[in-house]
Design a protein around this motif. Structure first.
Motif, PDB file in Angstrom:
ATOM      1  N   ASN A  75      10.018   9.381   4.936  1.00 40.25           N
ATOM      2  CA  ASN A  75       9.928   9.880   3.555  1.00 40.25           C
ATOM      3  C   ASN A  75      10.042   8.748   2.534  1.00 40.25           C
ATOM      4  OD1 ASN A  75       9.902  12.648   4.514  1.00 40.25           O
ATOM      5  ND2 ASN A  75      12.105  12.425   4.859  1.00 40.25           N
ATOM      6  N   ALA A  76       9.300   7.676   2.782  1.00 43.39           N
ATOM      7  CA  ALA A  76       9.357   6.515   1.891  1.00 43.39           C
ATOM      8  C   ALA A  76       8.677   6.814   0.557  1.00 43.39           C
ATOM      9  CB  ALA A  76       8.695   5.316   2.556  1.00 43.39           C
ATOM     10  N   ALA A  77       9.362   6.453  -0.531  1.00 44.02           N
ATOM     11  CA  ALA A  77       8.819   6.608  -1.881  1.00 44.02           C
ATOM     12  C   ALA A  77       8.954   5.279  -2.609  1.00 44.02           C
ATOM     13  CB  ALA A  77       9.559   7.708  -2.633  1.00 44.02           C
ATOM     14  N   LEU A  78       7.876   4.822  -3.249  1.00 46.21           N
ATOM     15  CA  LEU A  78       7.848   3.510  -3.880  1.00 46.21           C
ATOM     16  C   LEU A  78       7.859   3.618  -5.397  1.00 46.21           C
ATOM     17  CD1 LEU A  78       6.419   3.209  -0.996  1.00 46.21           C
ATOM     18  CD2 LEU A  78       5.371   1.160  -1.947  1.00 46.21           C
ATOM     19  N   ASP A  79       8.588   2.695  -6.036  1.00 50.13           N
ATOM     20  CA  ASP A  79       8.419   2.476  -7.464  1.00 50.13           C
ATOM     21  C   ASP A  79       8.183   0.986  -7.674  1.00 50.13           C
ATOM     22  OD1 ASP A  79      10.888   1.132  -7.520  1.00 50.13           O
ATOM     23  OD2 ASP A  79      11.981   2.907  -8.163  1.00 50.13           O
ATOM     24  N   GLU A  80       8.318   0.495  -8.893  1.00 51.05           N
ATOM     25  CA  GLU A  80       7.959  -0.889  -9.177  1.00 51.05           C
ATOM     26  C   GLU A  80       8.841  -1.904  -8.452  1.00 51.05           C
ATOM     27  OE1 GLU A  80       7.906  -1.517 -13.338  1.00 51.05           O
ATOM     28  OE2 GLU A  80       6.137  -0.278 -13.697  1.00 51.05           O
ATOM     29  N   LYS A  81      10.100  -1.543  -8.194  1.00 47.90           N
ATOM     30  CA  LYS A  81      11.025  -2.500  -7.589  1.00 47.90           C
ATOM     31  C   LYS A  81      11.546  -2.090  -6.217  1.00 47.90           C
ATOM     32  CE  LYS A  81      12.964  -4.725 -11.711  1.00 47.90           C
ATOM     33  NZ  LYS A  81      14.235  -5.074 -12.419  1.00 47.90           N
ATOM     34  N   ARG A  99      11.674  -4.174  -2.959  1.00 44.81           N
ATOM     35  CA  ARG A  99      10.345  -4.741  -2.756  1.00 44.81           C
ATOM     36  C   ARG A  99      10.320  -6.215  -3.157  1.00 44.81           C
ATOM     37  NH1 ARG A  99       6.222  -1.891  -6.068  1.00 44.81           N
ATOM     38  NH2 ARG A  99       4.891  -3.361  -4.945  1.00 44.81           N
ATOM     39  N   ILE A 100       9.536  -7.003  -2.434  1.00 47.39           N
ATOM     40  CA  ILE A 100       9.350  -8.408  -2.799  1.00 47.39           C
ATOM     41  C   ILE A 100       7.893  -8.693  -3.133  1.00 47.39           C
ATOM     42  CG2 ILE A 100      11.325  -9.249  -1.491  1.00 47.39           C
ATOM     43  CD1 ILE A 100       9.427 -10.059   0.717  1.00 47.39           C
ATOM     44  N   THR A 101       7.086  -7.631  -3.179  1.00 47.61           N
ATOM     45  CA  THR A 101       5.699  -7.751  -3.633  1.00 47.61           C
ATOM     46  C   THR A 101       5.551  -6.910  -4.888  1.00 47.61           C
ATOM     47  OG1 THR A 101       5.039  -5.898  -2.216  1.00 47.61           O
ATOM     48  CG2 THR A 101       4.799  -8.110  -1.315  1.00 47.61           C
ATOM     49  N   SER A 102       4.707  -7.344  -5.801  1.00 47.46           N
ATOM     50  CA  SER A 102       4.603  -6.663  -7.091  1.00 47.46           C
ATOM     51  C   SER A 102       3.466  -5.648  -7.148  1.00 47.46           C
ATOM     52  CB  SER A 102       4.419  -7.691  -8.212  1.00 47.46           C
ATOM     53  OG  SER A 102       3.275  -8.490  -7.965  1.00 47.46           O
ATOM     54  N   GLY A 103       2.379  -5.888  -6.420  1.00 48.90           N
ATOM     55  CA  GLY A 103       1.219  -5.015  -6.519  1.00 48.90           C
ATOM     56  C   GLY A 103       1.382  -3.718  -5.745  1.00 48.90           C
ATOM     57  N   LEU A 104       0.799  -2.641  -6.269  1.00 48.97           N
ATOM     58  CA  LEU A 104       0.771  -1.352  -5.583  1.00 48.97           C
ATOM     59  C   LEU A 104      -0.675  -0.899  -5.472  1.00 48.97           C
ATOM     60  CD1 LEU A 104       3.681   0.858  -6.993  1.00 48.97           C
ATOM     61  CD2 LEU A 104       3.301   0.216  -4.627  1.00 48.97           C
ATOM     62  N   ILE A 105      -1.104  -0.577  -4.254  1.00 46.10           N
ATOM     63  CA  ILE A 105      -2.477  -0.138  -4.034  1.00 46.10           C
ATOM     64  C   ILE A 105      -2.455   1.154  -3.232  1.00 46.10           C
ATOM     65  CG2 ILE A 105      -4.675  -0.684  -2.923  1.00 46.10           C
ATOM     66  CD1 ILE A 105      -4.205  -3.569  -3.474  1.00 46.10           C
ATOM     67  N   ASP A 106      -3.185   2.162  -3.708  1.00 45.46           N
ATOM     68  CA  ASP A 106      -3.273   3.412  -2.967  1.00 45.46           C
ATOM     69  C   ASP A 106      -4.038   3.189  -1.675  1.00 45.46           C
ATOM     70  OD1 ASP A 106      -1.912   4.881  -4.847  1.00 45.46           O
ATOM     71  OD2 ASP A 106      -3.724   5.345  -5.988  1.00 45.46           O
ATOM     72  N   GLU A 107      -3.699   3.962  -0.658  1.00 45.39           N
ATOM     73  CA  GLU A 107      -4.360   3.858   0.642  1.00 45.39           C
ATOM     74  C   GLU A 107      -5.872   4.045   0.511  1.00 45.39           C
ATOM     75  OE1 GLU A 107      -5.233   3.852   4.769  1.00 45.39           O
ATOM     76  OE2 GLU A 107      -3.610   3.022   3.563  1.00 45.39           O
ATOM     77  N   LYS A 108      -6.299   4.972  -0.339  1.00 41.70           N
ATOM     78  CA  LYS A 108      -7.736   5.259  -0.458  1.00 41.70           C
ATOM     79  C   LYS A 108      -8.495   4.138  -1.156  1.00 41.70           C
ATOM     80  CE  LYS A 108      -7.032   7.923  -4.717  1.00 41.70           C
ATOM     81  NZ  LYS A 108      -7.178   9.260  -5.330  1.00 41.70           N
ATOM     82  N   HIS A 109      -7.770   3.204  -1.809  1.00 36.57           N
ATOM     83  CA  HIS A 109      -8.420   2.105  -2.520  1.00 36.57           C
ATOM     84  C   HIS A 109      -8.258   0.774  -1.801  1.00 36.57           C
ATOM     85  CE1 HIS A 109      -7.849   4.683  -6.359  1.00 36.57           C
ATOM     86  NE2 HIS A 109      -9.038   4.882  -5.834  1.00 36.57           N
ATOM     87  N   GLN A 119       0.832  -1.200   0.000  1.00 41.08           N
ATOM     88  CA  GLN A 119       0.000   0.000   0.000  1.00 41.08           C
ATOM     89  C   GLN A 119       0.868   1.252   0.000  1.00 41.08           C
ATOM     90  OE1 GLN A 119      -3.082  -2.195   3.021  1.00 41.08           O
ATOM     91  NE2 GLN A 119      -2.744  -0.010   3.268  1.00 41.08           N
ATOM     92  N   LYS A 120       0.488   2.205  -0.809  1.00 40.80           N
ATOM     93  CA  LYS A 120       1.156   3.501  -0.789  1.00 40.80           C
ATOM     94  C   LYS A 120       0.663   4.326   0.394  1.00 40.80           C
ATOM     95  CE  LYS A 120       1.898   4.153  -5.772  1.00 40.80           C
ATOM     96  NZ  LYS A 120       1.584   5.030  -6.930  1.00 40.80           N
ATOM     97  N   ASN A 121       1.492   5.281   0.788  1.00 40.81           N
ATOM     98  CA  ASN A 121       1.109   6.262   1.810  1.00 40.81           C
ATOM     99  C   ASN A 121       0.695   5.619   3.129  1.00 40.81           C
ATOM    100  OD1 ASN A 121       1.430   8.350  -0.168  1.00 40.81           O
ATOM    101  ND2 ASN A 121      -0.596   7.826  -0.966  1.00 40.81           N
ATOM    102  N   THR A 122       1.346   4.524   3.478  1.00 41.10           N
ATOM    103  CA  THR A 122       1.114   3.893   4.775  1.00 41.10           C
ATOM    104  C   THR A 122       2.459   3.732   5.480  1.00 41.10           C
ATOM    105  OG1 THR A 122       1.283   1.676   3.816  1.00 41.10           O
ATOM    106  CG2 THR A 122      -0.918   2.633   3.983  1.00 41.10           C
ATOM    107  N   PRO A 123       2.458   3.607   6.802  1.00 39.14           N
ATOM    108  CA  PRO A 123       3.728   3.488   7.530  1.00 39.14           C
ATOM    109  C   PRO A 123       4.442   2.170   7.217  1.00 39.14           C
ATOM    110  CG  PRO A 123       1.927   4.137   8.995  1.00 39.14           C
ATOM    111  CD  PRO A 123       1.304   3.701   7.708  1.00 39.14           C
ATOM    112  N   PHE A 124       5.767   2.240   7.182  1.00 37.64           N
ATOM    113  CA  PHE A 124       6.606   1.055   7.038  1.00 37.64           C
ATOM    114  C   PHE A 124       7.620   1.041   8.178  1.00 37.64           C
ATOM    115  CE2 PHE A 124       5.513   2.004   2.526  1.00 37.64           C
ATOM    116  CZ  PHE A 124       4.776   0.854   2.268  1.00 37.64           C
ATOM    117  N   ILE A 125       7.893  -0.152   8.687  1.00 38.78           N
ATOM    118  CA  ILE A 125       8.835  -0.319   9.787  1.00 38.78           C
ATOM    119  C   ILE A 125       9.970  -1.235   9.347  1.00 38.78           C
ATOM    120  CG2 ILE A 125       9.169  -1.126  12.155  1.00 38.78           C
ATOM    121  CD1 ILE A 125       7.433   1.313  12.027  1.00 38.78           C
ATOM    122  N   ALA A 126      11.209  -0.784   9.546  1.00 37.27           N
ATOM    123  CA  ALA A 126      12.387  -1.601   9.240  1.00 37.27           C
ATOM    124  C   ALA A 126      12.881  -2.274  10.514  1.00 37.27           C
ATOM    125  CB  ALA A 126      13.489  -0.736   8.645  1.00 37.27           C
ATOM    126  N   TRP A 127      13.283  -3.542  10.380  1.00 42.30           N
ATOM    127  CA  TRP A 127      13.830  -4.310  11.497  1.00 42.30           C
ATOM    128  C   TRP A 127      15.241  -4.781  11.153  1.00 42.30           C
ATOM    129  CZ3 TRP A 127      11.898  -5.805  16.312  1.00 42.30           C
ATOM    130  CH2 TRP A 127      10.574  -5.433  16.583  1.00 42.30           C
TER     131      TRP A 127
END
Length: 246
Positions: free
Chosen positions: A183-189, A235-245, A155-163
């Motif tokens: 300030n996370a920004a996502l692209d396809e990979k 990224r190890i997942t291929s799909g991208l979904i906006d937070e509002k969707h 999901q875009k525009n959601t929090p991510f946590i690194a461990w």
């Protein structure tokens, strides 16, 4: 009252049997593969013992990783690949550590029997790791943790946590910790971010709010945790979904 020699001998033999039984029980208990926090630590909503350390025998540096199957760990390719030789380190030199502090002798280290690249790309330079920096390690034994699931989409525009076990703001490293990606920004990979992972966190997971793995911390040219600069996770997942969707 005097006791016969036979009675004393029988009593002594029973004493030895009891001590032998207790000794076996203690040894069996101490041999159980537990980490500093036990088999399962769910205070974060998942078994944080599944965040593991990765080291190469004979080398001081270490990386992080995440257990995603009974004996499968995801980590960064550059953690187990030698650029000079342009090949992977022998699997029998790679170790998986279960515990909370890499420098503590309570960490339990498990052998690796196989390294399975997730990319067939030829790697000759550091830049070649970008987009090709995820590898699977297969441990010899079943790891005593509950695996972390892999997300089916990101999901875009959601929090991510690194461990990981990386360096903190004071220069100490080797202790398991989590940090939010800034300030996370996502692209396809890739996921690029300004802070949230440091030296030693490479190979560690990026989790979403459902505690699912969405990416693996990749290479970075930022030398220290307090230094500004661009960090990368693959990224190890291929799909991208906006937070509002959602």
């Amino acid at each position: 009252m005097e006791m016969s020699a036979n009675f004393i001998m029988r009593l002594f033999n029973r004493f030895l049997l009891v001590m032998l039984y207790l000794g076996v029980s203690v040894n069996q208990t101490s041999a159980a593969p537990v980490s500093e926090t036990g088999y399962k630590n769910t205070q974060y909503g998942f078994d944080s013992n599944a965040i593991v350390a990765i080291k190469i025998t004979g080398k001081k540096d270490f990386c992080s990783g995440v257990v995603v199957g009974a004996n499968e760990v995801l980590t960064a390719t550059h953690c187990v690949y030698g650029l000079k030789a342009q090949t992977y380190y022998p699997s029998n030199t790679v170790k998986i550590g279960v515990g909370d502090n890499v420098l503590h002798d309570t960490v339990q280290w498990f052998d690796v029997t196989k390294i399975s690249p997730r990319s067939s790309a030829t790697i000759k330079t550091v830049n070649d790791f970008l987009g090709n920096d995820v590898v699977s390690l297969v441990s010899t034994d079943v790891l005593p943790v509950t695996p972390v699931p892999i997300a089916s989409y990101t999901q875009k525009n959601t929090p991510f946590i690194a461990w990981g076990f990386g360096e903190d703001e004071w220069g100490y490293y080797g202790i398991k910790k989590s940090r939010p990606l800034e300030n996370a920004a996502l692209d396809e990979k890739l996921i690029s971010f300004s802070s949230g992972a440091c030296r030693g966190d490479s190979g560690g997971p990026v989790l979403n709010t459902r505690n699912e793995v969405v990416a693996i911390i990749s290479v970075s040219k930022v030398p220290h945790c307090v230094d500004a600069g661009k960090r990368i996770a693959q990224r190890i997942t291929s799909g991208l979904i906006d937070e509002k969707h959602r």
